[in-house]
Design a protein around this motif. Sequence first.
Motif, short mmCIF file in Angstrom:
data_model
loop_
_atom_site.label_atom_id
_atom_site.label_comp_id
_atom_site.label_asym_id
_atom_site.label_seq_id
_atom_site.Cartn_x
_atom_site.Cartn_y
_atom_site.Cartn_z
N GLY A 15 0.80 -1.21 0.00
CA GLY A 15 0.00 0.00 0.00
C GLY A 15 0.83 1.27 0.00
O GLY A 15 0.38 2.33 0.43
N LEU A 16 2.07 1.15 -0.48
CA LEU A 16 2.98 2.30 -0.51
C LEU A 16 3.17 2.75 -1.95
O LEU A 16 2.99 1.97 -2.88
N PRO A 17 3.58 4.01 -2.16
CA PRO A 17 3.89 4.46 -3.52
C PRO A 17 4.96 3.55 -4.13
O PRO A 17 5.95 3.23 -3.47
N SER A 18 4.74 3.12 -5.35
CA SER A 18 5.62 2.09 -5.92
C SER A 18 6.45 2.57 -7.11
O SER A 18 7.09 1.77 -7.78
N GLU A 19 6.47 3.88 -7.36
CA GLU A 19 7.32 4.40 -8.42
C GLU A 19 8.77 4.38 -7.91
O GLU A 19 9.01 4.62 -6.73
N ALA A 22 9.87 7.07 -5.48
CA ALA A 22 9.22 6.93 -4.17
C ALA A 22 9.86 5.81 -3.35
O ALA A 22 10.04 5.94 -2.14
N ILE A 23 10.24 4.73 -4.02
CA ILE A 23 10.91 3.62 -3.34
C ILE A 23 12.26 4.09 -2.81
O ILE A 23 12.61 3.82 -1.65
N GLU A 24 13.01 4.79 -3.64
CA GLU A 24 14.33 5.30 -3.21
C GLU A 24 14.17 6.26 -2.02
O GLU A 24 14.97 6.22 -1.08
N ALA A 25 13.15 7.11 -2.06
CA ALA A 25 12.92 8.05 -0.96
C ALA A 25 12.56 7.31 0.32
O ALA A 25 13.03 7.66 1.41
N PHE A 26 11.73 6.26 0.21
CA PHE A 26 11.36 5.47 1.39
C PHE A 26 12.60 4.83 2.00
O PHE A 26 12.82 4.89 3.22
N ILE A 27 13.43 4.22 1.17
CA ILE A 27 14.64 3.55 1.65
C ILE A 27 15.57 4.57 2.29
O ILE A 27 16.10 4.35 3.39
N ALA A 28 15.76 5.71 1.64
CA ALA A 28 16.64 6.75 2.19
C ALA A 28 16.12 7.26 3.54
O ALA A 28 16.91 7.52 4.45
N ALA A 29 14.82 7.36 3.69
CA ALA A 29 14.23 7.89 4.92
C ALA A 29 14.30 6.89 6.08
O ALA A 29 14.29 7.30 7.24
N HIS A 30 14.36 5.59 5.77
CA HIS A 30 14.26 4.57 6.82
C HIS A 30 15.54 3.78 7.07
O HIS A 30 15.55 2.88 7.90
N ARG A 31 16.61 4.11 6.36
CA ARG A 31 17.83 3.36 6.59
C ARG A 31 18.81 4.22 7.37
O ARG A 31 18.66 5.42 7.39
N PRO A 32 19.79 3.71 8.05
CA PRO A 32 20.01 2.27 8.16
C PRO A 32 19.17 1.68 9.29
O PRO A 32 19.00 2.29 10.34
N LEU A 33 18.67 0.51 9.04
CA LEU A 33 17.96 -0.25 10.05
C LEU A 33 19.02 -1.01 10.86
O LEU A 33 19.96 -1.56 10.27
#
Length: 75
Positions: A15-19, A22-33
């Motif tokens: 249910g997330l933006p899949s372009e 948008a994926i790169e922005a999500f990863i950048a915002a949530h890493r590093p785990l």
Amino acid sequence: MDAMHTLPQLFAQLGLPSEPPAIEAFIAAHRPLAGDVALYRAPFWTPAQRSFLKEEIIEDADWAAAIEELNARLH
């Protein structure tokens, strides 16, 4: 067996933006785990997303490759 799913398909399933941007922005915002945090235990998932990720990895389902790719990119 169905073909393996892609990262954009995984994001759509969650249910997330899949372009790609948008994926790169999500990863950048949530890493590093943190290395000791399982992907599905990350604090940014909804309960439904967490459940889906956990079940698909445990079952080694056709989503597993995309989930493992996301896991690697977030860690």
